[in-house]
Structures are given as C-alpha cells and as structure tokens.
Design a protein around this motif. Structure first.
Motif, PDB file in Angstrom:
ATOM      1  N   ASP A 255      18.854  13.801  -6.164  1.00  0.00           N
ATOM      2  CA  ASP A 255      17.185  13.551  -6.051  1.00  0.00           C
ATOM      3  C   ASP A 255      16.882  12.064  -6.451  1.00  0.00           C
ATOM      4  OD1 ASP A 255      17.697  16.387  -5.523  1.00  0.00           O
ATOM      5  OD2 ASP A 255      16.719  16.869  -7.875  1.00  0.00           O
ATOM      6  N   SER A 256      15.955  11.921  -5.700  1.00  0.00           N
ATOM      7  CA  SER A 256      14.838  10.581  -5.840  1.00  0.00           C
ATOM      8  C   SER A 256      13.165  10.937  -6.076  1.00  0.00           C
ATOM      9  CB  SER A 256      14.646  10.016  -4.269  1.00  0.00           C
ATOM     10  OG  SER A 256      16.220   9.973  -4.423  1.00  0.00           O
ATOM     11  N   TYR A 257      12.951  10.360  -6.868  1.00  0.00           N
ATOM     12  CA  TYR A 257      11.503  10.529  -7.250  1.00  0.00           C
ATOM     13  C   TYR A 257      10.955   9.741  -6.574  1.00  0.00           C
ATOM     14  CZ  TYR A 257      14.516  13.098 -10.681  1.00  0.00           C
ATOM     15  OH  TYR A 257      15.575  13.642 -11.748  1.00  0.00           O
ATOM     16  N   LEU A 258       9.622   9.587  -6.397  1.00  0.00           N
ATOM     17  CA  LEU A 258       8.038   8.858  -6.101  1.00  0.00           C
ATOM     18  C   LEU A 258       7.207   8.980  -6.888  1.00  0.00           C
ATOM     19  CD1 LEU A 258       7.208   7.003  -2.964  1.00  0.00           C
ATOM     20  CD2 LEU A 258       6.324   9.187  -3.075  1.00  0.00           C
ATOM     21  N   PHE A 259       6.464   8.587  -7.010  1.00  0.00           N
ATOM     22  CA  PHE A 259       5.680   7.722  -8.654  1.00  0.00           C
ATOM     23  C   PHE A 259       4.277   7.299  -7.746  1.00  0.00           C
ATOM     24  CE2 PHE A 259       9.686   7.576 -10.636  1.00  0.00           C
ATOM     25  CZ  PHE A 259       9.714   8.630 -11.455  1.00  0.00           C
ATOM     26  N   SER A 260       3.280   7.901  -7.585  1.00  0.00           N
ATOM     27  CA  SER A 260       2.106   7.203  -6.882  1.00  0.00           C
ATOM     28  C   SER A 260       1.285   7.744  -8.835  1.00  0.00           C
ATOM     29  CB  SER A 260       1.233   8.079  -5.897  1.00  0.00           C
ATOM     30  OG  SER A 260       1.090   9.303  -6.047  1.00  0.00           O
ATOM     31  N   SER A 261      -0.165   6.819  -8.549  1.00  0.00           N
ATOM     32  CA  SER A 261      -1.360   6.296  -9.661  1.00  0.00           C
ATOM     33  C   SER A 261      -2.005   7.683  -9.218  1.00  0.00           C
ATOM     34  CB  SER A 261      -1.403   4.874  -9.527  1.00  0.00           C
ATOM     35  OG  SER A 261      -1.467   4.277  -9.813  1.00  0.00           O
ATOM     36  N   ALA A 262      -2.296   7.909 -10.604  1.00  0.00           N
ATOM     37  CA  ALA A 262      -3.378   9.301  -9.771  1.00  0.00           C
ATOM     38  C   ALA A 262      -4.474   8.727  -9.327  1.00  0.00           C
ATOM     39  CB  ALA A 262      -4.011   9.588 -11.977  1.00  0.00           C
ATOM     40  N   ASP A 263      -4.628   7.437  -9.834  1.00  0.00           N
ATOM     41  CA  ASP A 263      -6.382   6.922  -8.130  1.00  0.00           C
ATOM     42  C   ASP A 263      -5.339   6.612  -6.902  1.00  0.00           C
ATOM     43  OD1 ASP A 263      -5.121   5.095  -8.784  1.00  0.00           O
ATOM     44  OD2 ASP A 263      -6.819   4.265 -10.008  1.00  0.00           O
ATOM     45  N   THR A 264      -4.106   6.525  -6.473  1.00  0.00           N
ATOM     46  CA  THR A 264      -3.718   6.611  -5.466  1.00  0.00           C
ATOM     47  C   THR A 264      -4.815   7.412  -4.634  1.00  0.00           C
ATOM     48  OG1 THR A 264      -2.018   5.540  -5.967  1.00  0.00           O
ATOM     49  CG2 THR A 264      -2.494   6.010  -4.038  1.00  0.00           C
ATOM     50  N   PRO A 265      -4.985   7.550  -3.220  1.00  0.00           N
ATOM     51  CA  PRO A 265      -5.484   8.112  -2.165  1.00  0.00           C
ATOM     52  C   PRO A 265      -4.196   9.185  -1.779  1.00  0.00           C
ATOM     53  CG  PRO A 265      -6.504   6.185  -2.367  1.00  0.00           C
ATOM     54  CD  PRO A 265      -5.933   6.251  -3.139  1.00  0.00           C
ATOM     55  N   GLU A 266      -4.439   9.816  -1.020  1.00  0.00           N
ATOM     56  CA  GLU A 266      -3.297  11.266  -1.138  1.00  0.00           C
ATOM     57  C   GLU A 266      -2.313  10.689   0.440  1.00  0.00           C
ATOM     58  OE1 GLU A 266      -1.880  13.644  -2.090  1.00  0.00           O
ATOM     59  OE2 GLU A 266      -3.392  14.142  -4.107  1.00  0.00           O
ATOM     60  N   SER A 267      -3.303   9.740   1.801  1.00  0.00           N
ATOM     61  CA  SER A 267      -2.679   9.002   2.052  1.00  0.00           C
ATOM     62  C   SER A 267      -1.536   7.902   2.046  1.00  0.00           C
ATOM     63  CB  SER A 267      -3.778   8.758   3.026  1.00  0.00           C
ATOM     64  OG  SER A 267      -4.119   7.481   2.446  1.00  0.00           O
ATOM     65  N   GLN A 268      -2.176   7.549   0.607  1.00  0.00           N
ATOM     66  CA  GLN A 268      -1.321   6.280   0.114  1.00  0.00           C
ATOM     67  C   GLN A 268      -0.179   6.519  -0.419  1.00  0.00           C
ATOM     68  OE1 GLN A 268      -1.499   2.832   0.803  1.00  0.00           O
ATOM     69  NE2 GLN A 268      -1.013   1.777  -0.596  1.00  0.00           N
ATOM     70  N   ALA A 269       0.227   8.048  -1.466  1.00  0.00           N
ATOM     71  CA  ALA A 269       0.955   7.987  -2.063  1.00  0.00           C
ATOM     72  C   ALA A 269       1.497   9.273  -1.311  1.00  0.00           C
ATOM     73  CB  ALA A 269       0.287   9.185  -2.757  1.00  0.00           C
ATOM     74  N   ALA A 270       1.540   9.174   0.407  1.00  0.00           N
ATOM     75  CA  ALA A 270       2.552  10.252   0.650  1.00  0.00           C
ATOM     76  C   ALA A 270       2.070  11.807   1.189  1.00  0.00           C
ATOM     77  CB  ALA A 270       3.863   9.942   1.089  1.00  0.00           C
TER      78      ALA A 270
END
Length: 270
Positions: A255-270
C-alpha cells in the motif's frame, strides 16, 4: 498551504517491483497520469542513509544505481535517466540548514532503487527532474516528522515529495513465504491505515509499542521511517488517499499513501 502539491509515501517492495508491478504498479501508474506535472521530484529512500547529517544529491544527471544483488539480469539493465537539479539541491540544503539540520550537497550521488523503481511506474517518461535526499541515521519517527516539516515549503513550488519505503519489511521471510499474505502483514497494514485516517500521530510515532506485530513487520525501522517524513511534509490537516497495492511474496505490504492539504483543490489532489 493553498495549492500545495500532494505528498506521496510509496511502498517500493523488492527490486523485482520494477519488472513485476502487480496491483501496486498499476495504482502508481494511474496516479502518475492523474497528478498535475510536478516541477521536480524530491525523494527520500532508506537505501541512502547517512550519519552526521543529511546529504542532498546535486548531480545534473544522476546515475541509476543498481544497489542489490542476486536478481535477474534484466533488472541491472534498467535505467531511469531523469535529470537532476543542482539548483533545487541548493535550495533544499538552505531549507534544512534554516531548520537546524546539518546538510551538504553531493554532486556524485545517483538514484538508488528505492527512488527509481517506484518512479518507473509513477513517472515512466523520466522527464521530471529528480533530487534524492538522504535519510539521516539514526532517526526517531518524531525527528523524521520534523525533517518532513523542513521540506514542506517545496510543495508550494509544485515539487512532489516522494517518501519511499515499505509498509512492512521483514526480509528474513522474503525467500520462505510466497503464498497467501501472512496474517501479521494484513493486521499491521490495517492498523496503520486506521491510525492515518484518524490523524493519530501520537500512536503512529509509538507504533513499535502499539501496532500489532510491529517487531515482525519491521525488525528494523528504516523502511517505515520515510512515512514519518511524508507526514511532516503533509502537515497535520492532511487528506488521505490509500493506494491499495496488495501484498508481495506474502510479506511485503505494498500500500501507498497520498497526502494532500485540506485546502488543495480536488484536481490538484488527484
């Protein structure tokens, strides 16, 4: 952290992951197609550990290092010819120095298999500059988190911070178990996923005492420590996406984990 680039912890498994991608390789390939093109990739891997401080690869054309033995000849012919970035290496050195880390650049260092094997699947064109940062050793989870915090500003410049390790890593069992996933592997993976989903950093930092079968899953720490670097770079308000990779050889949870910021737009967060 508005528009900050996501952070990725990837389980790179054994070197054979390069030619036997399985589910994990397919997930990384899908993610690579979804993510916006990063300006550069900064990789931390347990296969470059340094004492006395951090070293930063500053070669303009880092070599592909085949730092393993006893595998198929095909693996030793693989190359990942991404450019480096001495300029970015210099910026990383300054960020780390400002945060109190002893850091030096290394113009000779190439990319070890903890870096280039997952990148073969994630960014197969090798058309994004890659800079590898060493894992200072020894390093406690809390201090690995602080190292990630020091690197966090790179995300604002569109840099992908790739922490490469392994969710479980007991190579004493590598040759002997090729059937169904070992029960302790799935328990450890489930515990980690739950702790990450709950943002339970204290329990994660104390995983060796609290996680089920922690000593068996990680007889030594170095392959899980990059996860804490990723967490530090992500910040405590991260959004989590789990890339389920199955289990290789019965004992390597992929397993791998992608972490994005809460205010990152969905398009940026994949």
């Amino acid at each position: 952290m508005n528009n900050a680039y996501p952070v990725l912890f990837v389980s790179h498994g054994a070197p054979t992951f390069a030619i036997d991608p399985g589910i994990a390789g397919a997930r990384l390939a899908e993610l690579g197609r979804e993510l916006p093109r990063p300006t550069a990739i900064v990789v931390i891997s347990p296969h470059w550990m340094t004492r006395g401080g951090v070293r930063i690869g500053a070669s303009a054309a880092p070599k592909t290092i085949h730092d393993f033995g006893g595998f198929a000849d095909e693996l030793y012919r693989l190359q990942y010819p991404a450019a480096g970035s001495p300029e970015l290496a210099g910026r990383i050195q300054q960020l780390l120095a400002d945060a109190g880390w002893q850091a030096e650049t290394d113009a000779q260092r190439g990319l070890d298999h903890g870096a280039w094997v997952p990148l073969l699947h994630l960014m197969p064109a090798a058309d994004v500059p890659v800079v590898q940062v060493s894992l200072p050793w020894p390093l406690l989870p809390e201090n690995a988190f602080k190292l990630g915090e020091a690197l966090r500003p790179l995300r604002e410049a569109g840099v992908l911070l790739l922490a490469s390790g392994s969710l479980t890593h007991n190579l004493y069992e590598f040759r002997g178990h090729h059937g169904a996933p070992a029960e302790y592997v799935t328990r450890f993976a489930a515990w980690t996923a739950e702790a990450l989903a709950e943002h339970d950093l204290p329990s994660l930092f104390d995983y060796r005492r609290l996680a089920p079968a922690a000593e068996r899953a990680h007889p030594s720490d170095e392959h899980l420590i990059p996860l804490f670097v990723a967490l530090g770079a992500a910040g405590e308000d991260y959004r989590l996406r789990i890339l389920e990779g199955g289990v290789a050889y019965g004992m390597l949870a992929m397993d791998s984990y992608l972490f994005s910021s809460a205010d990152t737009p969905e398009s940026q967060a994949a």
